[in-house]
Design an enzyme around this catalytic site. Structure first.
Site, mmCIF file in Angstrom:
data_model
loop_
_atom_site.group_PDB
_atom_site.id
_atom_site.type_symbol
_atom_site.label_atom_id
_atom_site.label_comp_id
_atom_site.label_asym_id
_atom_site.label_seq_id
_atom_site.Cartn_x
_atom_site.Cartn_y
_atom_site.Cartn_z
ATOM 1 N N LEU A 52 31.211 32.355 44.257
ATOM 2 C CA LEU A 52 31.939 32.337 42.987
ATOM 3 C C LEU A 52 33.380 31.957 43.318
ATOM 4 O O LEU A 52 34.034 32.631 44.119
ATOM 5 C CB LEU A 52 31.880 33.704 42.300
ATOM 6 C CG LEU A 52 32.215 33.747 40.803
ATOM 7 C CD1 LEU A 52 31.261 32.861 40.011
ATOM 8 C CD2 LEU A 52 32.164 35.173 40.276
ATOM 9 N N ASP A 53 33.840 30.866 42.730
ATOM 10 C CA ASP A 53 35.168 30.346 43.056
ATOM 11 C C ASP A 53 36.264 31.381 42.802
ATOM 12 O O ASP A 53 36.147 32.231 41.912
ATOM 13 C CB ASP A 53 35.478 29.095 42.227
ATOM 14 C CG ASP A 53 34.704 27.874 42.682
ATOM 15 O OD1 ASP A 53 34.120 27.920 43.784
ATOM 16 O OD2 ASP A 53 34.682 26.878 41.931
ATOM 17 N N TYR A 54 37.331 31.249 43.555
ATOM 18 C CA TYR A 54 38.510 32.113 43.430
ATOM 19 C C TYR A 54 38.984 32.228 41.984
ATOM 20 O O TYR A 54 39.273 33.323 41.488
ATOM 21 C CB TYR A 54 39.619 31.536 44.317
ATOM 22 C CG TYR A 54 40.997 32.109 44.102
ATOM 23 C CD1 TYR A 54 41.355 33.340 44.638
ATOM 24 C CD2 TYR A 54 41.960 31.390 43.381
ATOM 25 C CE1 TYR A 54 42.633 33.861 44.459
ATOM 26 C CE2 TYR A 54 43.239 31.898 43.201
ATOM 27 C CZ TYR A 54 43.570 33.135 43.740
ATOM 28 O OH TYR A 54 44.836 33.638 43.556
#
Length: 222
Positions: A52-54
């Site tokens: 899950l992207d930053y």
């Protein structure tokens, strides 16, 4: 704030805030891992089973045992895990339903970015329009008041390429609000408007669905 959605002997499901890393690496900023280590000191290891992207908020799954991690890995490999995302995108989308199948590959001109390309790896996203309206905000740098047309969409990725949802929405001409890397004209607001809303998979003997509340409900005016 990191919120726990579900916890049992095999799984820990959380709602990750935007602008938070999964692991700390060399940073002193709080991460999902560091917060959970402090909250649950008796758990020896948190096993990350997906990405899950930053900048993306929402539902995130950690396995607490080797068996659970293996079960999750097999389901992701076989594309049995069903995920949905919510996003606010630039402009009013003309259709209510879209399917984008543009292949994706590394962008040779940017270390961090990806791009759509005929030579890339296959990727497919299904998109459903939920709401059209307007987003009122103050620019972070200037404080200027802005009002822009936006569309809220539900996204169902069939594949799981890096930055897939962001690129497929950009391909349609409706990049995600606050996406510094892919907006043509950056919307200088407090976050990137992409949220992992739900995940559905076999938790061991049953199919379970976990949902992270929609954070965009109050952001759109009609």
């Amino acid at each position: 704030m990191l919120k726990v959605i579900h916890k049992d002997s095999n799984w820990l499901i959380v709602n990750k805030p935007y602008d938070m890393r999964i692991q700390s690496y060399n940073s002193t900023d709080p991460s999902v891992e560091s917060i959970l280590q402090e909250k649950y000191p008796d758990i020896p290891k948190f096993r990350n089973v997906h990405q899950l992207d930053y900048a993306t908020s929402g539902v995130y799954v950690l396995a607490l045992t080797k068996g659970a991690a293996a079960l999750a890995a097999k389901q992701f490999q076989q594309r049995l895990v069903k995920k949905t995302y919510l996003a606010l995108v630039n402009g009013h989308m003309s259709n209510d339903v879209y399917m984008v199948d543009q292949p994706i590959e590394d962008d040779p001109d940017h270390d961090f970015r990806m791009r759509t390309s005929p030579t890339g790896r296959p990727a497919e996203t299904h998109i459903h329009v939920l709401q059209r309206g307007y987003y009122n905000y103050n620019e972070d740098k200037t404080g200027m008041e802005k009002r822009i047309p936006v569309t809220k969409v539900r996204l169902h990725p069939i594949s799981g390429r890096r930055h897939q949802l962001r690129l497929h929405l950009k391909y349609l001409g409706h990049p995600i609000i606050g996406d510094y890397n892919y907006e043509t004209e950056y919307t200088d607001t407090f976050r990137m408007m992409l949220h992992a809303h739900s995940i559905r998979f076999n938790t061991g003997g049953q199919i379970s669905e976990f949902i992270a509340k929609d954070p965009f409900e109050s952001l759109i005016d009609s």
